[in-house]
Design a protein around this motif. Structure first.
Motif, PDB file in Angstrom:
ATOM      1  N   PRO A 100      33.069 -59.399 -34.045  1.00 57.97           N
ATOM      2  CA  PRO A 100      33.282 -59.889 -32.735  1.00 57.97           C
ATOM      3  C   PRO A 100      33.002 -58.285 -31.833  1.00 57.97           C
ATOM      4  N   TRP A 101      33.522 -57.389 -32.031  1.00 59.04           N
ATOM      5  CA  TRP A 101      33.194 -56.086 -31.442  1.00 59.04           C
ATOM      6  C   TRP A 101      31.812 -55.811 -31.346  1.00 59.04           C
ATOM      7  N   GLY A 102      30.904 -56.107 -32.587  1.00 57.44           N
ATOM      8  CA  GLY A 102      29.522 -55.736 -32.583  1.00 57.44           C
ATOM      9  C   GLY A 102      28.886 -56.581 -31.699  1.00 57.44           C
ATOM     10  N   PHE A 103      29.293 -57.903 -31.638  1.00 54.88           N
ATOM     11  CA  PHE A 103      28.507 -58.874 -30.849  1.00 54.88           C
ATOM     12  C   PHE A 103      28.888 -58.267 -29.344  1.00 54.88           C
ATOM     13  N   THR A 104      30.242 -58.215 -28.921  1.00 59.39           N
ATOM     14  CA  THR A 104      30.537 -57.816 -27.680  1.00 59.39           C
ATOM     15  C   THR A 104      29.936 -56.613 -26.968  1.00 59.39           C
ATOM     16  N   GLY A 105      29.915 -55.817 -27.881  1.00 57.91           N
ATOM     17  CA  GLY A 105      29.335 -54.278 -27.717  1.00 57.91           C
ATOM     18  C   GLY A 105      27.715 -54.403 -27.248  1.00 57.91           C
ATOM     19  N   ALA A 106      27.046 -55.305 -28.316  1.00 57.97           N
ATOM     20  CA  ALA A 106      25.793 -55.426 -28.063  1.00 57.97           C
ATOM     21  C   ALA A 106      25.475 -56.077 -26.849  1.00 57.97           C
ATOM     22  N   LEU A 107      26.250 -57.220 -26.470  1.00 51.46           N
ATOM     23  CA  LEU A 107      25.730 -57.711 -25.206  1.00 51.46           C
ATOM     24  C   LEU A 107      26.309 -56.806 -23.721  1.00 51.46           C
ATOM     25  N   VAL A 108      27.482 -56.013 -24.134  1.00 48.42           N
ATOM     26  CA  VAL A 108      27.732 -55.108 -22.713  1.00 48.42           C
ATOM     27  C   VAL A 108      26.606 -54.132 -22.895  1.00 48.42           C
ATOM     28  N   GLY A 155      24.572 -53.658 -33.823  1.00 49.36           N
ATOM     29  CA  GLY A 155      25.587 -54.126 -33.271  1.00 49.36           C
ATOM     30  C   GLY A 155      25.660 -55.854 -33.705  1.00 49.36           C
ATOM     31  N   ILE A 156      24.498 -56.156 -33.511  1.00 46.16           N
ATOM     32  CA  ILE A 156      24.377 -57.632 -33.791  1.00 46.16           C
ATOM     33  C   ILE A 156      24.273 -57.873 -35.088  1.00 46.16           C
ATOM     34  N   LEU A 157      23.623 -57.043 -36.138  1.00 47.84           N
ATOM     35  CA  LEU A 157      23.641 -57.477 -37.241  1.00 47.84           C
ATOM     36  C   LEU A 157      24.894 -57.455 -38.091  1.00 47.84           C
ATOM     37  N   ILE A 158      25.643 -56.500 -37.493  1.00 49.23           N
ATOM     38  CA  ILE A 158      27.077 -56.256 -38.114  1.00 49.23           C
ATOM     39  C   ILE A 158      28.018 -57.489 -38.158  1.00 49.23           C
ATOM     40  N   GLN A 159      27.522 -58.261 -36.982  1.00 50.55           N
ATOM     41  CA  GLN A 159      28.381 -59.788 -37.039  1.00 50.55           C
ATOM     42  C   GLN A 159      29.797 -59.740 -36.937  1.00 50.55           C
TER      43      GLN A 159
END
Lengths: 460, 611
Positions: free
Chosen positions: A307-315, A301-305
């Motif tokens: 916004p949804w990837g980041f948010t999903g990773a944090l959640v 999720g983070i590497l895909i970079q």
């Protein structure tokens, strides 16, 4: 910031100066009050991302949930450790609480640091109390081996980061996170630049852990005492994700191609570690491998970079932090009664401890990401953003969710369902302390359903 | 807000409040009295049914459809998810049906489960199951629908595994979840595609934005989701296994909740599917295959609940065929009528099973029509309705489906399979009636046969009324959205009836032979195929499981984690460094004389060379 940090530091003298009778209650209350005060950080007074400044520290929507999780976990760890340390001498109990507290101090400093180098120092500093907790308070002799693995994997990964950061300092003249994203993009063309890129991420990938360099995690989890497992699963792994998110925007032009192998490796790891979980009969090892599997999803999720990837990773990081910590607590309640981590030795527990079975069920459901728990929101966001990148990733992520459901329910069925075995008939009843731990784990998770924006980082 | 739509939304709110009230009442430290189940749960469902008639009447009278969006739950920059309910034809008609059927099942369960010490918990689970289903039905938003979707899945896990001391029940429970989870991959695919390409999970916006897009991939996901939930061919074995649960659970699971959820999802999404021939053909063929295969499986089962379970599966296949014919409304009609008689069939078999000391094998029943006249006649009525006897509930939907199939140009193969399956329906229905009701008793003496209990008679009676008149009522009040086929040749019109009668006559003829042995060696293979469920579970439940578990153990755990990663990581570091370390430390053994000698030698040598 200091209004949280100084009380946390003052928790150490409190631990050493309070009389024996009040040691556990006072540290618990003290840390719980600190945790409640951290909720104040959830208000963002300004439109700019950063707030609560001082010279070295600040909070922003990315670090706030992790900071609050860190502070929330200390009272839970104190509650959870109360039983297995009762036979220790008083000073050793005090030492134990002090180590847990110092871990919180380092973690607060790491998550709220505005300088990358300070983040790095604190990132490394967290190793010391964790190592002591694992190797001193672990149960078997394998704990020493586990400690070595834990230390050397992480150190070997993070030394290149130090070099990479010094080079960055040399090039840009600053390592402040506040300004780093505004500095002019680096011109990265040579092979050495690619190595610099890898150096920046390797420390965090080991910490996450990425599949392939994950061997330290199951060992550390299995051998650590309950508080160690909790903090390791809930917060320490998330240091890796946090660091990656922070560094991602300065690594920009290279990440597009160089991150592909890591993403595929992480996704592959989701499947492989899930399959390992299906065959585990060691309770803590199963939960540890399931952590690896979930964190693999976070890594992609983070590497895909996006916004949804980041948010999903944090959640997913926050949700997984609470869930896996809850599962470790449950494993510990079993361990304190059966004195074994082997799953077949603790079967049919629903008959003996019915309320515990409810907690097991809820925690297993959270682990398999049942809607509308935040676990699902995170997974769904990551899967969607991966799907948008390449539809074929759905084969891996979909299989991952299937396997996750299978082993979560396998965990629940094996420990809770079926007939009760005879050697468990004289079992100690569950304590309200244990129920309180579980309530405090799962209540935030359920409340977050109502306002998931709190976990959404920059986009909200 | 307009007054009628206000009434609709507030009555929905009242329904949910009524249904949640019993759950809230258990949140005290005191355990509830054993009458809690009937006073709280049953009455709340009953009241909710009464209230749900109000929006139904409004809908029939004024044709009002409405959507309410109450609360913006979350939004990420441009993508927002709301709590949003939809009252259209489907949800307004389905809610009363589900509540009516559940009301009867709950009343029956208070008799069936009365010796269970934790009956209240059982009722609570059933209620949560119903609530999850209603969330699914009324949602106007994919995320909300997903909550209901997974909710029914996980509640079915709990209910199927109700007798959790038994290994079979636990296996059946996890089977249900795993098969459903395979379907969920499809739903996740659909949702991910929709989120990324249409940027909204609200149904209205989805339908509007998807008009000129190629939807084959996400719709395949949707079909996979429905395959898992509605037990279509490939993912069907969990449905007969789910018979491990108590009979009221089977009744609820098979009539109005859970298994129809998959078909319901396709009905909801039918605006996306109607212009996509690939998907329609997939649905048609999948449905036809399912309906025939499960009908074949039903033919030789001996467990009464298994026969009814397979008949559900077969009817679900028929619903899928209807979706494939692009007649979602007919599929919906079949869901509604099917709910009544299927719930009744299960309640009747539950009553018989209880009467015969928990005996489920139809070979050990017989002659029940003299001992339990009411249950037996209801069982017959249910079987007749299932086979599509004219003017009973099943006729109105089933006949219409076969008619529209006869007149469509889609696929003769699917038509053939469906017609054969329809005739098989008559066969296995007759088989139940023949073995259970007719003939002589074959059960043990001293069976506690008693059906004279209000909690048995009343629910079955209510459902029997439903099985008689529901079809007529619903069809005469539902405005068709697609043009129904008005004229067709006589043979097409009569096809459904004719094949059913042929099936019936053949079965009667064969039943005559049960007491004779015509062949010395009976034909084993067709019988085994049917009785062993087409050998499907014995292959699928062993081979992939074995392979993946072995992959987990041998490859993932032992080869990679415990061997390779250890060897090339930590072990390699230590083995590479050890020789260096030993060499260095071997040199330092405290031999001071040698060291000094070496020092002097080199010193003198350099001196000599330099001077």
């Amino acid at each position: 910031m200091l209004k949280i940090l100084i009380p946390t530091i003052m928790l150490i003298p409190t631990t050493w100066l309070t009389p024996k009778k009040w040691l556990w209650p006072s540290t618990l209350t003290h840390s719980l009050i600190i945790a409640l005060f951290t909720l104040n950080w959830l208000t963002w007074p300004s439109e700019t991302a950063w707030s609560n400044f001082n010279g070295f520290m600040a909070t922003d929507p990315l670090s706030t949930p992790l900071l609050i999780l860190t502070c929330w976990l200390l009272p839970l760890m104190i509650l959870a450790s109360q039983n297995h340390t009762t036979n220790d001498p008083l000073n050793r109990q005090r030492m134990y609480i002090s180590l847990l507290t110092s871990l919180q101090v380092f973690l607060i400093l790491a998550f709220s640091a505005t300088e990358l180098i300070m983040f790095y120092v604190m990132f490394e500093a967290t190793l010391i109390p964790t190592l002591l907790i694992i190797t001193r308070w672990g149960n078997q002799t394998e704990r020493l081996n586990a400690g070595t693995y834990f230390l050397f994997y992480t150190l070997a990964g993070s030394l290149p980061l130090l070099v990479a950061l010094l080079m960055l300092q040399n090039k840009t003249g600053s390592l402040s996170m506040l300004t780093l994203q505004f500095s002019c993009p680096l011109n990265l063309t040579y092979l050495s630049d690619k190595m610099w890129w890898a150096g920046c991420l390797l420390a965090f990938l080991v910490k996450m852990p990425l599949y392939g360099v994950h061997l330290w995690l199951p060992k550390a989890h299995v051998e650590a005492p309950i508080a160690g497992s909790m903090i390791l699963a809930a917060v320490l792994l998330k240091l890796g994700g946090y660091g990656m998110m922070r560094l991602m925007n300065i690594l920009e032009p290279l990440s597009k191609q160089l991150s592909y192998p890591f993403m595929i490796l992480a996704l592959w790891g989701v499947i492989m570690t899930g399959l390992i979980c299906l065959r585990q009969n060691d309770l803590k090892s199963l939960i540890a491998y399931s952590s690896v599997s979930h964190m693999g999803l976070v890594t992609t999720g983070i590497l895909i970079q996006t916004p949804w990837g980041f948010t999903g990773a944090l959640v997913l990081m926050i949700a997984h932090g609470l869930t896996s910590s809850a599962l470790f607590c449950l494993a510990n309640t079993n361990y304190e009664r059966t004195h074994s981590r082997t799953m077949v030795l603790a079967r049919g527990l629903q008959m003996a401890l019915p309320l515990m079975a409810t907690w097991w069920f809820t925690a297993s459901l959270a682990n398999m990401a049942l809607p509308p728990l935040p676990n699902l929101m995170g997974e769904l966001m990551i899967i969607s953003s991966l799907f948008n990148w390449s539809p074929w990733t759905l084969v891996l992520t979909g299989l991952g969710t299937l396997i996750t459901a299978a082993y979560s329910l396998y965990l629940f069925l094996t420990t809770q369902r079926g007939p009760l075995t005879n050697h468990l008939l004289h079992m100690e009843p569950s304590h309200s302390r244990e129920h309180l731990i579980m309530t405090l784990h799962l209540t935030p998770l359920i409340l977050l359903i109502l306002k998931p924006e709190l976990l959404w980082g920059w986009i909200f | 807000m307009h007054s009628t739509s206000l009434m609709m939304s507030s009555s929905l709110l009242i329904i949910f409040t009524f249904l949640i009230m019993p759950l809230i009442s258990t949140m005290t430290t005191k355990p509830q009295p054993s009458s809690w189940s009937s006073t709280w749960v049953k009455n709340s469902v009953k009241m909710s049914f009464m209230i749900s008639l109000l929006p139904l009447i409004l809908f029939i009278n004024e044709g009002l459809e409405t959507i309410i969006t109450t609360w913006s739950w979350m939004n990420t920059s441009t993508f927002d998810i709301n709590i949003s309910f939809k009252f259209d034809l489907y949800s307004v008609i389905f809610t009363p049906v589900a509540l009516y059927v559940t009301w009867s099942i709950l009343e029956f369960a208070s008799w069936y489960m009365h010796s269970d010490p934790i009956m209240n918990r059982f009722f609570k689970y059933l209620l949560m199951f119903l609530i999850a289903m209603l969330i699914l039905v009324t949602s106007n938003n994919m995320f909300q629908l997903f909550i209901g979707w997974e909710g029914v899945g996980i509640m079915s896990f709990l209910l199927i595994g109700w007798w959790y001391g038994r290994a079979d029940a636990n296996v059946a429970a996890i089977q249900a979840v795993v098969y459903n989870r395979i379907g969920d991959i499809g739903l996740i695919l659909f949702m991910a595609w929709i989120a990324m390409n249409l940027n909204s999970w609200e149904m209205g916006q989805m339908f509007m934005l998807a008009e000129d897009k190629n939807l084959t991939l996400p719709l395949l996901g949707l079909v996979l989701a429905a395959t898992g939930k509605s037990a279509q061919f490939g993912l069907h074995p969990w449905l007969p296994s789910a018979m491990e649960g108590p009979t009221p659970v089977s009744a609820l699971l098979h009539s109005s909740t859970m298994v129809v959820a998959g078909i319901f999802l396709l009905i909801r999404m039918s605006p996306l599917m109607e212009n996509n021939p690939v998907i329609l053909t997939t649905c048609l063929c999948l449905g036809a295959l399912t309906t025939l295969f499960t009908a074949i499986c039903a033919l030789t089962q001996n467990d009464i609940k298994k026969i009814v379970a397979f008949s559900t599966s077969s009817q679900l296949g028929l619903m899928m065929v209807t979706i494939g014919l692009n007649q979602p409304q007919l599929a919906f009609l079949h869901i509604c009528t099917h709910a009544f008689f299927k719930a009744m069939l299960f309640l009747c078999s539950g009553s018989l099973i209880h009467s015969l000391n928990d005996e489920q094998d139809i070979r050990k029943m017989g002659g029940m029509h003299l001992l339990t006249p009411f249950t037996s006649s209801s069982l017959t009525l249910g079987s007749l309705a299932l086979t599509g006897t004219p003017f009973l509930a099943g006729f109105f939907s089933k006949d219409a489906i076969i008619e529209s199939m006869n007149t469509s140009y889609l696929n003769a193969w699917a038509l053939l399979l469906t017609l054969i399956a329809t005739s098989f329906t008559a066969v296995y229905s007759l088989r139940i009636v023949y073995y259970v009701i007719m003939g002589h008793p074959r059960f043990n003496s001293l069976s506690p046969i008693n059906e004279n209990n209000k909690s048995v008679i009343n629910p079955i009676k209510r459902l029997a009324w439903g099985s008689i008149i529901a079809g007529l009522i619903i069809t005469s009040n539902m405005t068709p959205m697609k043009n129904p086929i008005m004229t067709m040749p006589l043979y097409a019109k009569m096809a459904a009836l004719i094949v059913t009668v042929i099936g019936l006559i053949t079965a009667l003829e064969m039943a005559r032979n049960t007491s004779k042995q015509l062949n010395i060696i009976p034909k084993q293979i067709p019988h085994s195929f049917s009785n062993m469920l087409g050998f499907y579970p014995s292959i699928i439940h062993r081979l992939p499981m074995k392979l993946s578990l072995q992959l987990g153990q041998n490859i993932a755990s032992q080869t990679i984690d415990m061997t390779w990663l250890e060897k090339i990581g930590p072990k390699a570091t230590s083995t590479l460094n050890l020789p260096l370390i030993t060499t260095t430390s071997n040199a330092q053994k405290g031999m001071v004389k040698t060291y000094l000698m070496l020092f002097i030698l080199t010193f003198t040598l350099t001196m000599v060379l330099l001077i």
